[in-house]
Design a protein around this motif. Structure first.
Motif, PDB file in Angstrom:
ATOM      1  N   ALA A  83       9.039  43.199  25.490  1.00  0.00           N
ATOM      2  CA  ALA A  83       9.305  42.032  24.629  1.00  0.00           C
ATOM      3  C   ALA A  83       8.031  42.321  23.589  1.00  0.00           C
ATOM      4  N   ILE A  84       8.189  42.322  22.598  1.00  0.00           N
ATOM      5  CA  ILE A  84       7.324  42.304  21.321  1.00  0.00           C
ATOM      6  C   ILE A  84       6.832  40.776  20.824  1.00  0.00           C
ATOM      7  N   ILE A  85       5.722  40.317  21.148  1.00  0.00           N
ATOM      8  CA  ILE A  85       5.191  38.854  20.771  1.00  0.00           C
ATOM      9  C   ILE A  85       4.180  39.235  19.476  1.00  0.00           C
ATOM     10  N   GLY A  86       4.777  38.636  18.533  1.00  0.00           N
ATOM     11  CA  GLY A  86       3.827  38.802  17.145  1.00  0.00           C
ATOM     12  C   GLY A  86       2.596  38.193  17.230  1.00  0.00           C
ATOM     13  N   ARG A  87       1.732  37.898  15.865  1.00  0.00           N
ATOM     14  CA  ARG A  87       0.537  37.436  15.756  1.00  0.00           C
ATOM     15  C   ARG A  87       0.730  35.936  15.828  1.00  0.00           C
ATOM     16  N   ASN A  88      -0.380  35.227  16.377  1.00  0.00           N
ATOM     17  CA  ASN A  88      -0.463  33.784  16.198  1.00  0.00           C
ATOM     18  C   ASN A  88       0.478  33.205  16.813  1.00  0.00           C
ATOM     19  N   VAL A  89       1.239  33.345  17.766  1.00  0.00           N
ATOM     20  CA  VAL A  89       2.443  32.924  18.590  1.00  0.00           C
ATOM     21  C   VAL A  89       1.742  32.136  19.671  1.00  0.00           C
ATOM     22  N   LEU A  90       2.501  30.917  19.992  1.00  0.00           N
ATOM     23  CA  LEU A  90       1.895  30.086  21.148  1.00  0.00           C
ATOM     24  C   LEU A  90       3.496  30.147  21.969  1.00  0.00           C
ATOM     25  N   ILE A  91       3.149  30.534  23.257  1.00  0.00           N
ATOM     26  CA  ILE A  91       4.172  30.192  24.236  1.00  0.00           C
ATOM     27  C   ILE A  91       3.669  29.617  25.557  1.00  0.00           C
ATOM     28  N   GLU A  92       4.367  28.517  25.801  1.00  0.00           N
ATOM     29  CA  GLU A  92       3.684  27.919  27.235  1.00  0.00           C
ATOM     30  C   GLU A  92       5.037  27.726  28.023  1.00  0.00           C
ATOM     31  N   ARG A  93       4.860  27.862  29.274  1.00  0.00           N
ATOM     32  CA  ARG A  93       6.027  27.683  30.153  1.00  0.00           C
ATOM     33  C   ARG A  93       7.246  28.002  29.975  1.00  0.00           C
ATOM     34  N   ALA A  94       7.417  29.374  29.704  1.00  0.00           N
ATOM     35  CA  ALA A  94       8.694  29.825  29.352  1.00  0.00           C
ATOM     36  C   ALA A  94       9.104  31.296  29.974  1.00  0.00           C
ATOM     37  N   ILE A  95      10.098  31.679  29.839  1.00  0.00           N
ATOM     38  CA  ILE A  95      10.626  33.116  30.268  1.00  0.00           C
ATOM     39  C   ILE A  95      11.334  33.836  28.816  1.00  0.00           C
ATOM     40  N   VAL A  96      10.530  34.882  28.588  1.00  0.00           N
ATOM     41  CA  VAL A  96      10.897  35.743  27.479  1.00  0.00           C
ATOM     42  C   VAL A  96      11.678  36.668  28.016  1.00  0.00           C
ATOM     43  N   PRO A  97      12.910  36.766  27.711  1.00  0.00           N
ATOM     44  CA  PRO A  97      13.824  37.987  28.272  1.00  0.00           C
ATOM     45  C   PRO A  97      13.507  39.433  27.591  1.00  0.00           C
ATOM     46  N   SER A  98      13.929  40.211  28.232  1.00  0.00           N
ATOM     47  CA  SER A  98      13.598  41.752  27.825  1.00  0.00           C
ATOM     48  C   SER A  98      14.073  41.983  26.573  1.00  0.00           C
ATOM     49  N   THR A 121      13.140  40.982  23.675  1.00  0.00           N
ATOM     50  CA  THR A 121      13.018  40.108  22.774  1.00  0.00           C
ATOM     51  C   THR A 121      11.961  40.207  21.557  1.00  0.00           C
ATOM     52  N   ASN A 122      12.004  40.008  20.424  1.00  0.00           N
ATOM     53  CA  ASN A 122      11.215  40.182  19.509  1.00  0.00           C
ATOM     54  C   ASN A 122      10.717  38.809  18.854  1.00  0.00           C
ATOM     55  N   ILE A 123       9.762  38.314  18.897  1.00  0.00           N
ATOM     56  CA  ILE A 123       9.209  37.218  18.798  1.00  0.00           C
ATOM     57  C   ILE A 123       8.178  37.212  17.492  1.00  0.00           C
ATOM     58  N   PRO A 124       8.846  36.742  16.349  1.00  0.00           N
ATOM     59  CA  PRO A 124       8.008  36.846  14.915  1.00  0.00           C
ATOM     60  C   PRO A 124       6.728  36.008  15.025  1.00  0.00           C
ATOM     61  N   ASP A 125       5.766  36.318  14.104  1.00  0.00           N
ATOM     62  CA  ASP A 125       4.513  36.045  13.894  1.00  0.00           C
ATOM     63  C   ASP A 125       4.494  34.616  13.679  1.00  0.00           C
ATOM     64  N   GLY A 126       3.662  33.626  14.423  1.00  0.00           N
ATOM     65  CA  GLY A 126       3.493  32.417  13.960  1.00  0.00           C
ATOM     66  C   GLY A 126       4.589  31.335  14.610  1.00  0.00           C
ATOM     67  N   THR A 127       5.303  31.989  15.724  1.00  0.00           N
ATOM     68  CA  THR A 127       6.439  31.155  16.494  1.00  0.00           C
ATOM     69  C   THR A 127       5.668  30.363  17.381  1.00  0.00           C
ATOM     70  N   ILE A 128       6.066  28.977  17.519  1.00  0.00           N
ATOM     71  CA  ILE A 128       5.564  28.185  18.609  1.00  0.00           C
ATOM     72  C   ILE A 128       6.717  27.850  19.670  1.00  0.00           C
ATOM     73  N   ILE A 129       6.489  28.107  21.006  1.00  0.00           N
ATOM     74  CA  ILE A 129       7.317  27.687  21.835  1.00  0.00           C
ATOM     75  C   ILE A 129       6.870  27.047  22.893  1.00  0.00           C
ATOM     76  N   ARG A 130       7.250  25.769  23.060  1.00  0.00           N
ATOM     77  CA  ARG A 130       6.666  24.901  24.311  1.00  0.00           C
ATOM     78  C   ARG A 130       7.634  23.562  24.369  1.00  0.00           C
ATOM     79  N   ALA A 131       7.552  23.246  25.640  1.00  0.00           N
ATOM     80  CA  ALA A 131       8.314  21.923  25.689  1.00  0.00           C
ATOM     81  C   ALA A 131       7.675  20.768  25.196  1.00  0.00           C
ATOM     82  N   SER A 132       8.488  19.787  24.627  1.00  0.00           N
ATOM     83  CA  SER A 132       8.052  18.730  24.136  1.00  0.00           C
ATOM     84  C   SER A 132       7.439  17.683  25.189  1.00  0.00           C
ATOM     85  N   GLU A 133       6.440  16.932  24.928  1.00  0.00           N
ATOM     86  CA  GLU A 133       5.816  15.968  25.667  1.00  0.00           C
ATOM     87  C   GLU A 133       6.568  15.346  26.631  1.00  0.00           C
ATOM     88  N   GLY A 134       6.248  15.558  27.999  1.00  0.00           N
ATOM     89  CA  GLY A 134       6.905  14.972  29.218  1.00  0.00           C
ATOM     90  C   GLY A 134       8.032  15.701  29.866  1.00  0.00           C
TER      91      GLY A 134
END
Lengths: 379, 342
Positions: free
Chosen positions: A334-349, A351-364
């Motif tokens: 998997a290639i994770i770009g720059r300034n990406v935020l990932i919390e509590r996730a599974i990134v599959p084989s 996967t290409n995540i573009p710069d600046g992507t934010i992946i996190r669960a909403s509150e609660g």
């Protein structure tokens, strides 16, 4: 063929539909786990470490990657002149194609395979679980008790017992009754789906089960109850230690996170019980001057330029600078770009995540996020 | 075209300047970049260039080399046809003659007669580079050369390409010509052959002393050099180990470093190369170091500019330091205690 004392049959045809897109093109036993392994590595390594050198692997669902991964078994030292690993897909006979309709029918259709080795005992395994176990000790137990069948069991918390197949036993751990997912469990000994049978007995049972048009041809539902009805000797073999069914996205994530605990019950660094896997050839990992890595498990071939904490990174993963990855599992290449935020996730084989992507669960939100291509296009 | 090339690796070289690292092993088997041995580079380059038959001519301490290479499986050289061949030197006390000893080849002349390839690439075992030899062979044939030497920045890398029949003549006529090896011929300005040079432009270092070894290792931390050496389409192969991924524990800090698998890191690591299966304890600081396989550095140590050979144990609270020009080398399997170097 040289006669074998014990032959293992590994059921690896499961679809694992609760793993969602992770098993879209992949059988569950081939799902990546623990930074470098696939789930099936644990069972195959247990076989080798237990001295079992003849293993039939029954595949059915999406077998391409799994078959090529197993190959001739050399990664697990199972490329043997006598025995070794044999992949057993469903096949057609003159009249019809015989799909594996249940766990027992998969074995029944490969009676020929077993007969060539004329074993005294047959060990039935599944390729869906993460655990380390010495099957040889279980076989000793089976022989000591002179049982017709031995079923490996693990104590589960009482409040979870109704999710499992529960063995009701007497004090000597003789099995009296088997209940699949009982609403009011009488016991908390769950079946681990690991069985040892006397081959002569199993052979008969499979023949009879095959004659029964009402049977689902399943070990838990059909074969074990049939043997209990006939008052055969079934004993439970208690196992203690780490054992996890990684059947859902959540449990797969949890099992990966378990590896990051200071005192991890599943010790991957135990050189006396190595977990073998196919080793892709990657250079060592490179940690850049501005990277920060905390409490993580990282495999070869990774390039880390950002911050990684409480995460499991598989081979060939790239983390760009300014990115923060926490409590996540990042699968191979998997290639994770720059300034990406990932919390509590599974990134599959792959996967290409573009710069600046934010992946996190909403509150609660408690659920783990399984990153998908659609999700990235939506961002 | 590719399968016309035979690979010959001269693994007899012994550099006095690398004594500390070659007491227990042949130069070819000196660990490098956390998971490789020096020979992996030339051997992988040969395999990636389509060479299917490789002969290794070792001399000193080749047990570790044989253990590393095994049947050649990791390089895909465990073949029915061709594959990997070992020709240890029968002459242990004769002096070392430079790359491509004709005496050593003569003792195994059948290998050259029996192989079907028309050209041979004769190489040393201690150059770190990632190179495709296909264009060298193409040019050698097109330009009608007898011997092609590969250079880097005008300096020879001690790698020669020669027609096999010519090589056999050189070996057989060594008595009359007085040339004892290929490098003898090349360095003689009166030799009768058409000599060509091929300039290689990528990163390449010949490791011949502790200093060059240390610098070449530290250069790996320079991303352009790293990318030159570890190309995805031309991988450097090595013996695989079933090590788990590396475990970064709470409180660790790792920066600008290369780390192989199977490590457990609790301390601080900076500008260093950490090999497979190394343990680094709490509150330990490792700077500018090369730590080889299975070393254990306990709590509260400070190491600066140190090379730890395999299986070294550094006890609690030990301080060790060298300098960039003269790194402190700790021999394989030894134990370093806090009081020993104070």
């Amino acid at each position: 063929m040289v006669k074998k004392k014990c032959v293992a049959m590994l059921l690896a045809g499961g679809k694992g539909s609760r793993l969602n897109s992770l098993t879209k093109d992949l059988a569950k036993p081939a799902v990546p786990f623990g930074g470098k392994y696939r789930i099936i590595d644990f069972t195959l390594s247990n076989c080798t470490n237990s001295g079992i050198d003849t293993v039939g692997v029954l595949t059915q669902y999406q077998p391409l990657i799994l078959n090529s991964y197993i190959g001739i078994g050399s990664a697990w030292d199972l490329d043997r002149r006598n025995g070794g690993v044999t992949v057993l897909p469903p096949y057609s006979e003159s009249s019809e194609v015989k799909w594996y309709t249940g766990t027992a029918s998969a074995i029944y259709q490969n009676i020929n395979y077993l007969q060539q080795y004329d074993p005294e005992y047959v060990l039935i395994l599944s390729g869906d679980h993460i655990y380390k176990m010495n099957y040889d000790l279980m076989l000793d137990h089976h022989i000591d008790k002179d049982a017709d069948a031995t079923i490996s069991v693990i104590e589960v918390p009482w409040h979870e017992a109704s999710r499992f197949g529960i063995m009701n036993t007497n004090e000597q751990l003789d099995i009296l009754e088997f209940e699949e997912k009982p609403s009011e469990p009488k016991n908390n000994l769950a079946s681990m789906g690991i069985y040892i049978f006397k081959w002569s007995v199993l052979n008969q049972m499979l023949e009879r089960d095959n004659q029964n048009p009402h049977s689902d041809h399943d070990f838990g539902k059909d074969i074990i109850p049939m043997m209990l009805n006939e008052k055969m000797k079934l004993v439970a073999y208690p196992f203690s230690g780490y054992w996890k069914d990684v059947g859902t996205v959540q449990s797969l994530w949890e099992a990966n996170m378990d590896l990051l605990e200071e005192q991890c019950e599943l010790n991957l660094f135990d050189y006396d019980w190595r977990i073998y896997s196919v080793n892709p050839n990657h250079p060592p990992q490179y940690i850049s001057p501005n990277a920060e890595v905390k409490q993580s498990l990282i495999n070869e071939g990774c390039t880390i330029e950002g911050d990684v904490s409480k995460s499991v990174l598989f081979q060939g993963v790239t983390i760009g600078s300014g990115s923060f990855i926490s409590e996540s599992v990042v699968m191979p290449n998997a290639i994770i770009g720059r300034n990406v935020l990932i919390e509590r996730a599974i990134v599959p084989s792959n996967t290409n995540i573009p710069d600046g992507t934010i992946i996190r669960a909403s509150e609660g939100e408690k659920d783990v996020i399984l990153v998908s291509q659609e999700m990235l296009q939506g961002v | 075209m590719n399968n016309h090339l035979l690979g010959v690796i001269d693994a007899t070289t012994y550099h006095e300047g690398l004594d500390e690292l070659t007491i227990h092993r042949s130069l070819a088997a000196v660990p490098f970049a956390g998971r490789y041995r020096l020979i992996d580079f030339i051997l992988s380059n040969m395999v990636n260039s389509g060479i299917e038959s490789v002969a290794i001519f070792p001399k000193y301490q080749y047990r570790s080399l044989m253990d590393h290479l095994g049947s050649g499986k990791n390089w895909d050289l465990n073949r029915k046809r061709d594959g990997l061949f070992f020709f240890p030197s029968p002459m242990l006390d004769s002096p070392n003659n430079g790359i491509g000893s004709f005496n050593h080849f003569a003792a195994n002349i059948d290998y050259f007669y029996r192989s079907s390839q028309d050209y041979a690439l004769i190489a040393n075992c201690f150059t770190i580079f990632n190179m495709d030899f296909t264009p060298v062979l193409e040019r050698h044939i097109r330009a009608g050369c007898d011997i092609t030497t590969i250079n880097k920045d005008g300096q020879p890398l001690e790698i020669y390409l020669v027609k096999k029949s010519l090589l056999i003549n050189m070996i057989l006529s060594r008595g009359e010509t007085g040339y004892s090896c290929i490098s003898d011929i090349v360095s003689d300005i009166h030799h009768p052959y058409t000599l060509c040079t091929y300039e290689y432009t990528g990163a390449a270092v010949m490791v011949d002393s502790v200093q060059t070894y240390f610098h070449a290792s530290m250069d790996l931390l320079n991303p352009p050099i790293w990318k030159d050496l570890f190309l995805i389409e031309q991988p450097i192969f090595t013996k695989v180990k079933d090590e788990p991924p590396t475990r970064y524990l709470n409180g660790c800090s790792v920066q600008n470093s290369i780390v192989a698998n199977g490590c457990q890191i609790e301390g601080k690591v900076e500008n260093s190369i950490i090999s497979r299966g190394v343990k680094i304890g709490k509150n330990t600081i490792i700077k500018n170091c090369i730590v080889m396989q299975k070393c254990e550095i306990q709590e509260g140590c400070v190491l600066d500019s140190v090379i730890l050979d395999k299986d070294v144990k550094v006890e609690k609270g030990t301080h060790l330091s060298g300098t960039e020009t003269s790194p402190f080398v700790v021999r394989k399997g030894t134990v370093q205690g806090a009081l020993m170097n104070s």
